[in-house]
Design a protein around this motif. Structure first.
Motif, PDB file in Angstrom:
ATOM      1  N   LEU A 180       0.712  -1.166  -0.112  1.00 42.42           N
ATOM      2  CA  LEU A 180       0.019  -0.070   0.043  1.00 42.42           C
ATOM      3  C   LEU A 180       0.824   1.383   0.129  1.00 42.42           C
ATOM      4  O   LEU A 180       0.406   2.418   0.324  1.00 42.42           O
ATOM      5  N   GLU A 181       2.131   1.258  -0.496  1.00 46.76           N
ATOM      6  CA  GLU A 181       2.974   2.314  -0.793  1.00 46.76           C
ATOM      7  C   GLU A 181       2.443   3.220  -1.791  1.00 46.76           C
ATOM      8  O   GLU A 181       1.904   2.527  -2.832  1.00 46.76           O
ATOM      9  N   PRO A 182       2.276   4.725  -1.614  1.00 44.00           N
ATOM     10  CA  PRO A 182       2.102   5.341  -2.865  1.00 44.00           C
ATOM     11  C   PRO A 182       3.041   5.200  -4.120  1.00 44.00           C
ATOM     12  O   PRO A 182       4.054   4.925  -3.813  1.00 44.00           O
ATOM     13  N   VAL A 183       2.201   5.101  -5.390  1.00 48.25           N
ATOM     14  CA  VAL A 183       3.069   4.937  -6.493  1.00 48.25           C
ATOM     15  C   VAL A 183       3.373   6.144  -7.196  1.00 48.25           C
ATOM     16  O   VAL A 183       2.332   6.933  -7.610  1.00 48.25           O
ATOM     17  N   LYS A 184       4.411   6.725  -7.142  1.00 46.54           N
ATOM     18  CA  LYS A 184       4.676   8.044  -7.788  1.00 46.54           C
ATOM     19  C   LYS A 184       5.295   7.932  -9.345  1.00 46.54           C
ATOM     20  O   LYS A 184       5.860   7.135  -9.659  1.00 46.54           O
ATOM     21  N   GLY A 185       4.512   8.733 -10.102  1.00 44.78           N
ATOM     22  CA  GLY A 185       4.768   8.684 -11.595  1.00 44.78           C
ATOM     23  C   GLY A 185       4.356   7.700 -12.366  1.00 44.78           C
ATOM     24  O   GLY A 185       4.978   7.563 -13.707  1.00 44.78           O
ATOM     25  N   ILE A 186       3.407   6.938 -12.067  1.00 46.93           N
ATOM     26  CA  ILE A 186       3.037   5.925 -12.723  1.00 46.93           C
ATOM     27  C   ILE A 186       1.709   6.459 -13.687  1.00 46.93           C
ATOM     28  O   ILE A 186       1.221   7.272 -13.208  1.00 46.93           O
ATOM     29  N   MET A 187       1.659   6.159 -15.136  1.00 47.56           N
ATOM     30  CA  MET A 187       0.612   6.758 -15.942  1.00 47.56           C
ATOM     31  C   MET A 187      -0.828   5.943 -15.536  1.00 47.56           C
ATOM     32  O   MET A 187      -0.635   4.854 -15.087  1.00 47.56           O
ATOM     33  N   VAL A 188      -1.596   6.829 -15.522  1.00 49.85           N
ATOM     34  CA  VAL A 188      -3.002   6.091 -15.379  1.00 49.85           C
ATOM     35  C   VAL A 188      -3.959   6.644 -16.554  1.00 49.85           C
ATOM     36  O   VAL A 188      -3.937   7.705 -16.969  1.00 49.85           O
ATOM     37  N   GLY A 189      -4.800   5.564 -17.081  1.00 43.27           N
ATOM     38  CA  GLY A 189      -5.480   5.996 -18.284  1.00 43.27           C
ATOM     39  C   GLY A 189      -6.755   5.469 -18.346  1.00 43.27           C
ATOM     40  O   GLY A 189      -7.045   4.420 -17.608  1.00 43.27           O
ATOM     41  N   THR A 208      -3.538  -3.991 -24.492  1.00 39.94           N
ATOM     42  CA  THR A 208      -2.315  -4.468 -24.922  1.00 39.94           C
ATOM     43  C   THR A 208      -2.148  -4.314 -26.447  1.00 39.94           C
ATOM     44  O   THR A 208      -1.093  -4.698 -26.847  1.00 39.94           O
ATOM     45  N   THR A 209      -3.165  -3.570 -27.185  1.00 42.55           N
ATOM     46  CA  THR A 209      -2.969  -3.252 -28.567  1.00 42.55           C
ATOM     47  C   THR A 209      -3.387  -2.015 -28.863  1.00 42.55           C
ATOM     48  O   THR A 209      -3.031  -1.388 -29.714  1.00 42.55           O
ATOM     49  N   THR A 210      -3.855  -1.057 -27.884  1.00 43.91           N
ATOM     50  CA  THR A 210      -4.242   0.256 -28.215  1.00 43.91           C
ATOM     51  C   THR A 210      -3.775   1.431 -27.080  1.00 43.91           C
ATOM     52  O   THR A 210      -3.968   1.202 -25.866  1.00 43.91           O
ATOM     53  N   PRO A 211      -3.250   2.555 -27.526  1.00 41.24           N
ATOM     54  CA  PRO A 211      -2.934   3.371 -26.545  1.00 41.24           C
ATOM     55  C   PRO A 211      -3.836   4.055 -25.706  1.00 41.24           C
ATOM     56  O   PRO A 211      -5.143   3.985 -26.203  1.00 41.24           O
ATOM     57  N   PHE A 212      -3.601   4.470 -24.510  1.00 36.64           N
ATOM     58  CA  PHE A 212      -4.762   4.978 -23.571  1.00 36.64           C
ATOM     59  C   PHE A 212      -5.575   6.283 -24.514  1.00 36.64           C
ATOM     60  O   PHE A 212      -5.041   6.820 -25.507  1.00 36.64           O
ATOM     61  N   LEU A 213      -6.851   6.229 -24.076  1.00 32.54           N
ATOM     62  CA  LEU A 213      -7.776   7.270 -24.603  1.00 32.54           C
ATOM     63  C   LEU A 213      -7.312   8.932 -23.976  1.00 32.54           C
ATOM     64  O   LEU A 213      -7.046   9.693 -24.610  1.00 32.54           O
ATOM     65  N   ARG A 214      -7.295   8.781 -22.560  1.00 32.41           N
ATOM     66  CA  ARG A 214      -6.873   9.935 -22.061  1.00 32.41           C
ATOM     67  C   ARG A 214      -5.963   9.373 -20.693  1.00 32.41           C
ATOM     68  O   ARG A 214      -5.972   8.358 -20.411  1.00 32.41           O
ATOM     69  N   VAL A 215      -5.044  10.334 -20.561  1.00 29.98           N
ATOM     70  CA  VAL A 215      -3.996   9.859 -19.424  1.00 29.98           C
ATOM     71  C   VAL A 215      -3.711  10.959 -18.496  1.00 29.98           C
ATOM     72  O   VAL A 215      -3.795  12.262 -18.619  1.00 29.98           O
ATOM     73  N   SER A 216      -3.110  10.544 -17.248  1.00 26.95           N
ATOM     74  CA  SER A 216      -2.706  11.315 -16.321  1.00 26.95           C
ATOM     75  C   SER A 216      -1.507  10.670 -15.729  1.00 26.95           C
ATOM     76  O   SER A 216      -1.131   9.558 -15.820  1.00 26.95           O
ATOM     77  N   ARG A 217      -0.924  11.243 -14.533  1.00 30.49           N
ATOM     78  CA  ARG A 217       0.364  10.711 -13.851  1.00 30.49           C
ATOM     79  C   ARG A 217       0.168  10.931 -12.524  1.00 30.49           C
ATOM     80  O   ARG A 217      -0.185  11.915 -12.246  1.00 30.49           O
ATOM     81  N   PHE A 223      -1.772  10.178  -5.984  1.00 32.71           N
ATOM     82  CA  PHE A 223      -2.987  10.748  -6.694  1.00 32.71           C
ATOM     83  C   PHE A 223      -3.010  11.068  -8.114  1.00 32.71           C
ATOM     84  O   PHE A 223      -1.787  11.509  -8.637  1.00 32.71           O
ATOM     85  N   PHE A 224      -3.801  10.905  -8.868  1.00 33.97           N
ATOM     86  CA  PHE A 224      -3.939  11.223 -10.353  1.00 33.97           C
ATOM     87  C   PHE A 224      -5.471  11.920 -10.394  1.00 33.97           C
ATOM     88  O   PHE A 224      -6.256  11.756  -9.546  1.00 33.97           O
ATOM     89  N   SER A 225      -5.572  12.692 -11.684  1.00 37.68           N
ATOM     90  CA  SER A 225      -6.539  13.419 -11.833  1.00 37.68           C
ATOM     91  C   SER A 225      -6.684  13.387 -13.347  1.00 37.68           C
ATOM     92  O   SER A 225      -5.724  14.099 -14.052  1.00 37.68           O
ATOM     93  N   ILE A 226      -7.507  12.688 -14.075  1.00 33.54           N
ATOM     94  CA  ILE A 226      -7.852  12.763 -15.567  1.00 33.54           C
ATOM     95  C   ILE A 226      -8.818  13.541 -16.037  1.00 33.54           C
ATOM     96  O   ILE A 226      -9.994  13.699 -15.497  1.00 33.54           O
TER      97      ILE A 226
END
Length: 687
Positions: A180-189, A208-217, A223-226
């Motif tokens: 449960l450590e916060p993960v810094k700098g990972i992409m969320v899409g 596994t075949t298509t890039p994210f539609l929308r993304v944040s980090r 914390f992330f906000s898309i």
């Protein structure tokens, strides 16, 4: 003698003026010194009067963040086709680490150019613009003014290539599934969810075949906000994107996925904003109406999959009597070895670890041990490009890191030292040996003067044992000043690795024990035997310990592994429970924390997830508070592991990924006003 004219200088409005005076005669040396003094005085005067920016004597500090005065194209414009954007400010600005802090969505496969140009920021998108798409450039807190570093705050520039601006947002947290450590700098899409009547998650290959539609980090809190999300239904993923293609393409990439479908929405809400007079005093608390975007508490548990591809990592022969093969993954079928320059039939004692990915080959024959180079043919199974195990044959040369010549020199040195020692004994008339005794088998016993009642004694050896004779191992316990023989059990600690044995007994608190081992009790595969040993110790009394009883709510019928951990997140004690009650006895007085995971496959250990099988990592929970243990105290607590959101459970004292300090205005004018005796209300607000 040189004639010069004395010149005096005065400062007016930041400019230097001169006034001619009467002639003065000086020597050449005096002239040089005077010129030097004059130049230094001018420089000091200029710097002291003309370069006092930001100092208290120069006035108030600038505490106003930079402001956006215009954008080209304008912010929230529609029908845009230009890929170059300019954002203009009212003062000089700078951007802190744009490659990490600035997020462009939809994600850009070719990295955009983002740079400050005096009082403006230039952004040039390199990818082709998508039709009817909302673009967001989220600067987070990367923008500050150039002089004082006042942050602009969370700023996002938006435009659309169509005729609509999508304004919905989704937010949440990413934590490590294991701790449960916060993960810094990972992409969320996000990916759009297409309703499938069968809802077959296993058939979903979008990630596994298509890039994210929308993304944040994620930030340092995980914390992330898309932003700029269109109405609809979505799936959410997180990815440590190793190759920059915004989709899962490597088995080693850390990832997370949410089983649930999310539908972005919003509501009108009110929040309280605190206005600070200075760093210690609150000016007022305002109630502010705002649009509350939901969901804002998505929790993703990130994990790294087990790489099951099998290949030979390396081989090594650090000791003359042992070589080891290391594989990337285990296999039930052990490799087949054939000696090319020696007879390999019955030449090895083979030992494997639990996962069967590390295999030890102990050489039985002393002639082989003395052979510095062993050439072998190795047949083993390796994963091919299709992920299937196929047989492979390699030829390996195993070179001893302890060559025979070096070992012989070391042995000769030992013999010479022994001979000198015996000569000294003989000259002094003391008993001495005429034949050098063989070196005994080294035996380490893991017990000090005291032993906890719930611990056992570990006997460890440097080489595998050929014989372990428990009949010549004795354990005695003292009762009423008399020694009585105590029952015990002696067994291999790890089956298949005959180098560690565990002596188990029913240890009585407060009782003294004596462990007595006769000579020749243990013999290794080379014939070396152990020396006799006698070790006395006492088992600690019950009054020296605490007891922790945890009643776990909401997990009836599930197998739980509950761990008592210390302040470094290291496990101290572990229990497997299936009745919802964890009982820790004989707990030493210290501060502890509690971690738990659901043992879904009941193998006694935490298991990571598998995206292809759509299997999440086994759920982990933390008791949110520390438990202070004192001797002779019992602690009984009730715990609902789902009572808090997962991203808030881990105690702050255990979190290694600390949150970055929030960038704020420094508020130095309040301190300056106090020094000058000026009321805070008279601080200019336009500075």
């Amino acid at each position: 003698m040189k004639e010069i004219k004395r010149i005096s200088y005065r400062m007016e409005s930041g400019k230097c003026h001169s006034t001619k005076r009467e002639p003065l005669f000086m020597t050449g040396k005096m002239f040089s010194v005077a010129v030097l003094v004059f130049m230094l005085s001018v420089l000091l005067s200029v710097f002291s009067s003309c370069a006092r920016m930001g100092s208290p004597d120069g006035g108030w500090y600038d505490e106003i963040p930079p402001k956006v005065v215009s954008c080209s194209p304008s912010d929230r414009a529609v029908g845009i086709s230009d890929k170059k954007i300019y954002i203009n400010f009212n003062e000089f600005i700078k951007i802190d680490n744009p490659s990490e802090k600035v997020i462009v969505s939809p994600p850009q496969l070719e990295v955009p150019e983002i740079k400050s140009q005096g009082k403006r920021i230039m952004v040039e998108l390199k990818d082709s613009l998508k039709q009817n798409t909302t673009y967001t450039i989220d600067f987070s807190d990367a923008i500050t003014d150039n002089n004082e570093g006042n942050p602009l705050g969370n700023f996002t520039y938006t435009f659309s290539t169509g005729d609509v601006i999508d304004t919905l947002e989704v937010a949440g947290y990413v934590v490590e599934a294991e701790n449960l450590e916060p993960v810094k700098g990972i992409m969320v899409g996000l990916y759009p969810y297409v309703e499938d009547p069968a809802d077959n998650l296993l058939a979903d290959t979008t990630f596994t075949t298509t890039p994210f539609l929308r993304v944040s980090r994620t930030d340092s809190r995980g914390f992330f906000s898309i932003k700029g999300v269109a109405p609809g239904a979505y799936r959410v993923y997180a990815l440590a994107d190793a190759d920059g293609n915004f989709m899962k393409s490597q088995k080693s990439e850390k990832l997370a996925f949410l089983d649930d479908i999310i539908i972005p929405t919003f509501k009108d809400d009110v929040r309280q904003d605190t206005v600070w007079r200075d760093s210690l005093h609150i000016e007022r608390i305002d109630r502010v109406n705002y649009t509350h975007f939901l969901p804002d508490d998505i929790t993703l548990r990130a994990f790294t999959e087990v790489v099951t591809d099998r290949y030979l990592v390396k081989s090594e022969r650090l000791q003359a009597n042992l070589f080891t093969l290391y594989f990337s993954y285990g296999d039930e079928q052990l490799p087949e070895i054939k000696g090319l320059n020696f007879d390999s039939s019955d030449a090895f004692l083979v030992k494997t670890n639990e996962h069967r990915d590390t295999i030890q080959y102990w050489l039985r024959d002393s002639l082989l041990i003395d052979q510095d180079t062993l050439d072998i043919s190795l047949i083993y199974r390796e994963t091919d490009t299709l992920g299937l195990l196929q047989q492979r044959q390699d030829t390996l040369q195993l070179l001893s890191k302890q060559p025979y010549e070096r070992r012989q020199k070391e042995l000769q040195k030992k013999i010479e030292n022994w001979q000198k020692q015996q000569e000294k004994q003989k000259k002094r008339g003391l008993p001495y040996d005429t034949v050098m005794r063989p070196e005994p088998l080294e035996m380490k016993v893991s017990v000090a003067s005291t032993l906890n009642p719930d611990r056992n004694i570990i006997l460890s050896f440097p080489t595998p044992l050929q014989k372990a004779d428990a009949s010549v191992v004795h354990l005695y316990a003292m009762h009423d000043s008399l020694w009585y023989e105590a029952m015990f059990e002696l067994a291999e600690r790890t089956p298949g690795l005959a180098t560690e044995y565990e002596l188990r007994a029913e240890w009585k608190p407060g009782i003294e024990y004596s462990l007595e081992i006769d000579s020749l009790a243990f013999t290794d595969i080379y014939g070396a035997s152990s020396n006799p040993l006698k070790k006395g110790f006492k088992v600690k009394g019950e009054d020296e310990f605490a007891t922790i009883l945890l009643n776990i709510e909401g997990f009836s019928g599930k197998t739980l592994v509950v761990q008592l951990i210390d302040q470094t997140d290291k496990m101290v004690k572990e229990l497997s429970v299936d009745n919802g009650r964890a009982e820790f006895f004989y707990v030493e007085p210290k501060r502890y924390y509690v971690r738990m995971f659901v043992d879904e496959n009941q193998n006694g250990r935490w298991d990571t997830g598998d995206y292809d099988a759509r299997r999440q990592a086994e759920p982990v929970y933390y008791y949110p508070e520390a438990i202070e243990c004192r001797a002779k105290w019992d602690y009984t607590e009730s715990w609902n592991p789902t009572g808090l959101p997962v991203f808030r459970q881990k105690p702050s004292a255990l979190i290694r990924q600390k949150a970055d300090k929030k960038r704020t205005v420094k508020s130095r004018n309040a301190e300056l006003a106090r020094k000058k005796g000026i009321p805070l209300s008279q601080i200019p607000q336009s500075q």
